[in-house]
Design an enzyme around this catalytic site. Structure first.
Site, mmCIF file in Angstrom:
data_model
loop_
_atom_site.group_PDB
_atom_site.id
_atom_site.type_symbol
_atom_site.label_atom_id
_atom_site.label_comp_id
_atom_site.label_asym_id
_atom_site.label_seq_id
_atom_site.Cartn_x
_atom_site.Cartn_y
_atom_site.Cartn_z
ATOM 1 N N ASN A 79 -8.357 -12.491 5.467
ATOM 2 C CA ASN A 79 -8.958 -11.974 4.236
ATOM 3 C C ASN A 79 -10.453 -12.294 4.263
ATOM 4 O O ASN A 79 -10.875 -13.261 4.883
ATOM 5 C CB ASN A 79 -8.298 -12.656 3.030
ATOM 6 C CG ASN A 79 -8.500 -11.875 1.741
ATOM 7 O OD1 ASN A 79 -9.615 -11.470 1.421
ATOM 8 N ND2 ASN A 79 -7.420 -11.613 1.016
ATOM 9 N N CYS A 134 11.708 22.058 -14.289
ATOM 10 C CA CYS A 134 11.716 22.005 -15.774
ATOM 11 C C CYS A 134 10.310 21.988 -16.367
ATOM 12 O O CYS A 134 10.141 21.811 -17.574
ATOM 13 C CB CYS A 134 12.487 20.757 -16.235
ATOM 14 S SG CYS A 134 11.581 19.222 -15.951
ATOM 15 N N GLY A 170 -5.263 -8.869 3.792
ATOM 16 C CA GLY A 170 -5.904 -7.984 2.808
ATOM 17 C C GLY A 170 -5.188 -7.906 1.487
ATOM 18 O O GLY A 170 -5.128 -6.839 0.870
ATOM 19 N N ASN A 199 0.828 -1.206 0.000
ATOM 20 C CA ASN A 199 0.000 0.000 0.000
ATOM 21 C C ASN A 199 0.864 1.260 0.000
ATOM 22 O O ASN A 199 1.990 1.251 0.490
ATOM 23 C CB ASN A 199 -0.924 0.010 1.237
ATOM 24 C CG ASN A 199 -1.835 -1.204 1.265
ATOM 25 O OD1 ASN A 199 -2.064 -1.842 0.237
ATOM 26 N ND2 ASN A 199 -2.340 -1.540 2.447
ATOM 27 N N HIS A 258 5.817 -0.909 -2.900
ATOM 28 C CA HIS A 258 5.229 -0.280 -4.096
ATOM 29 C C HIS A 258 5.368 1.231 -4.024
ATOM 30 O O HIS A 258 4.613 1.959 -4.667
ATOM 31 C CB HIS A 258 3.756 -0.691 -4.275
ATOM 32 C CG HIS A 258 3.638 -2.078 -4.830
ATOM 33 N ND1 HIS A 258 2.457 -2.756 -4.906
ATOM 34 C CD2 HIS A 258 4.577 -2.932 -5.326
ATOM 35 C CE1 HIS A 258 2.661 -3.958 -5.445
ATOM 36 N NE2 HIS A 258 3.942 -4.087 -5.687
HETATM 37 N N1 APR Z 1 -10.441 -7.253 5.349
HETATM 38 C C1 APR Z 1 -9.616 -8.217 4.847
HETATM 39 N N2 APR Z 1 -9.429 -8.421 3.515
HETATM 40 C C2 APR Z 1 -10.111 -7.614 2.672
HETATM 41 C C3 APR Z 1 -10.992 -6.601 3.114
HETATM 42 C C4 APR Z 1 -11.138 -6.430 4.524
HETATM 43 N N3 APR Z 1 -11.946 -5.498 5.053
HETATM 44 N N4 APR Z 1 -11.528 -5.978 2.018
HETATM 45 C C5 APR Z 1 -10.983 -6.590 0.930
HETATM 46 N N5 APR Z 1 -10.137 -7.566 1.316
HETATM 47 C C6 APR Z 1 -9.305 -8.432 0.482
HETATM 48 C C7 APR Z 1 -9.904 -8.868 -0.845
HETATM 49 O O1 APR Z 1 -10.642 -10.068 -0.679
HETATM 50 C C8 APR Z 1 -8.646 -9.100 -1.691
HETATM 51 O O2 APR Z 1 -8.167 -10.435 -1.529
HETATM 52 O O3 APR Z 1 -8.162 -7.683 0.144
HETATM 53 C C9 APR Z 1 -7.620 -8.143 -1.087
HETATM 54 C C10 APR Z 1 -7.333 -6.950 -1.972
HETATM 55 O O4 APR Z 1 -6.721 -7.444 -3.140
HETATM 56 P P1 APR Z 1 -6.304 -6.405 -4.298
HETATM 57 O O5 APR Z 1 -7.436 -5.478 -4.548
HETATM 58 O O6 APR Z 1 -5.759 -7.218 -5.425
HETATM 59 O O7 APR Z 1 -5.142 -5.532 -3.620
HETATM 60 P P2 APR Z 1 -3.622 -5.931 -3.453
HETATM 61 O O8 APR Z 1 -3.467 -7.395 -3.175
HETATM 62 O O9 APR Z 1 -3.042 -4.986 -2.481
HETATM 63 O O10 APR Z 1 -3.021 -5.600 -4.917
HETATM 64 C C11 APR Z 1 -1.633 -5.665 -5.066
HETATM 65 O O11 APR Z 1 -1.877 -4.590 -7.205
HETATM 66 O O12 APR Z 1 -2.834 -2.961 -8.495
HETATM 67 C C12 APR Z 1 -1.694 -3.303 -7.812
HETATM 68 O O13 APR Z 1 -0.138 -1.832 -6.942
HETATM 69 C C13 APR Z 1 -1.416 -2.325 -6.711
HETATM 70 O O14 APR Z 1 -0.409 -2.746 -4.571
HETATM 71 C C14 APR Z 1 -1.445 -3.159 -5.456
HETATM 72 C C15 APR Z 1 -1.183 -4.562 -5.969
HETATM 73 ZN ZN ZN Z 2 11.842 18.384 -13.864
#
Ligand code: APR
Ligand code: ZN
Length: 251
Positions: free
Chosen positions: A215, A152, A189, A103, A120
């Site tokens: 999750n 720039c 998450g 995040n 990231h």
């Molecule tokens: N509590 C626990 N888990 C949760 C909750 C919650 N309240 N709400 C959502 N989730 C879970 C979802 O089920 C999912 O598995 O969090 C996860 C979010 O997954 P993504 O949306 O894919 O996010 P992330 O895994 O951080 O993505 C990784 O992808 O787009 C790129 O750079 C971006 O850092 C990001 C990377």
């Molecule tokens: Zn510049």
């Protein structure tokens, strides 16, 4: 009386020599920041190929800034939720060595976590792709978008990793080292869909650590790498785990 997995996670945290957390966007959903791949996630509104690749940014930075403004608005208003505070408490109690996060919202630090590895990047600063100047994200006006380099005049980019960009090497190396050295990793998450970030919990597992997921639904790690999944919202589960750890530590 706590559920089986919550008790199990508390005992695993108590007996771990070196536990880490690996967090994704799901841990910040209860702070009001949508995740990416859930049905109501950011990528359901903005096609990541059009808005989240470095080529898309270079081709039309003004268009990508339309999505960035929405993200920055959500992040600026967001406060840490009980899950972020729970991880900070575990660190203070000496039960968590580090948070490795995908995040860019800074909420772990805002909750008081001290060892946070941002693989990231971070939304706290912007850089110029032409001359390399860097400014704090708070120092540009949201009225004059996209923000231009004070040196720039090129359009600036937040210091977050876009698809097609390398991860910040020192952060990624620190994350891999933490993964290799830990004996417990809480994957919280995250869908674990994006590489190389998703290598972190897998590296930990392969190095002999226990892998526990928190999750709302199973992920690509569940049943393949994870020892167990505590299914539910991290903002609800983590404080319960922390309370049990506290009770076990001081009983
Ligand atoms: N509590 C626990 N888990 C949760 C909750 C919650 N309240 N709400 C959502 N989730 C879970 C979802 O089920 C999912 O598995 O969090 C996860 C979010 O997954 P993504 O949306 O894919 O996010 P992330 O895994 O951080 O993505 C990784 O992808 O787009 C790129 O750079 C971006 O850092 C990001 C990377
Ligand atoms: Zn510049």
């Amino acid at each position: 009386m706590e559920s089986g997995e919550i008790e199990r996670a508390a005992r695993d945290l108590l007996s771990a020599q070196k536990a880490i957390a690996f967090t994704g966007a799901g841990i910040s959903v209860e702070s009001g920041i949508p995740d990416f791949r859930s049905p109501t996630g950011l990528w359901s509104k903005y096609d990541p190929d059009q808005y989240a690749t470095i080529d898309a940014f270079k081709a039309d930075p003004g268009k990508v800034w339309e999505m960035l403004v929405e993200m920055i608005g959500l992040v600026t208003r967001a406060k840490p939720n009980p899950a972020h505070h729970g991880l900070a408490s575990l660190e203070t109690m000496g039960r968590l060595h580090a948070v490795v996060t995908q995040n860019i919202d800074g909420l772990h630090q805002a909750a008081g976590s001290r060892k946070v590895i941002e693989i990231h990047g971070s939304g706290a600063s912007l850089s110029c792709l032409s001359c390399g100047s860097r400014i704090a994200a708070t120092s540009f006006s949201m009225e004059k978008l996209p923000p231009r380099c004070p040196e720039c005049r090129s359009i600036m980019k937040p210091d977050v990793v876009f698809f097609g960009e390398p991860l910040p090497l020192s952060a990624y190396e620190a994350a891999l080292e933490a993964a290799r050295e830990c004996d417990l990793v809480l994957a919280i998450g995250t869908s674990a869909e994006v590489y190389p970030a998703a290598e972190i919990p897998i590296t930990a597992k392969r190095a002999g650590a226990k892998l526990v997921e928190i999750n709302v639904e199973p992920t690509s790690l569940t049943g393949r790498f994870s020892d167990y999944l505590i299914q539910g919202r991290s903002g609800e589960i983590l404080p319960r785990v922390v309370e049990l750890v506290r009770g076990l530590m001081y009983q």
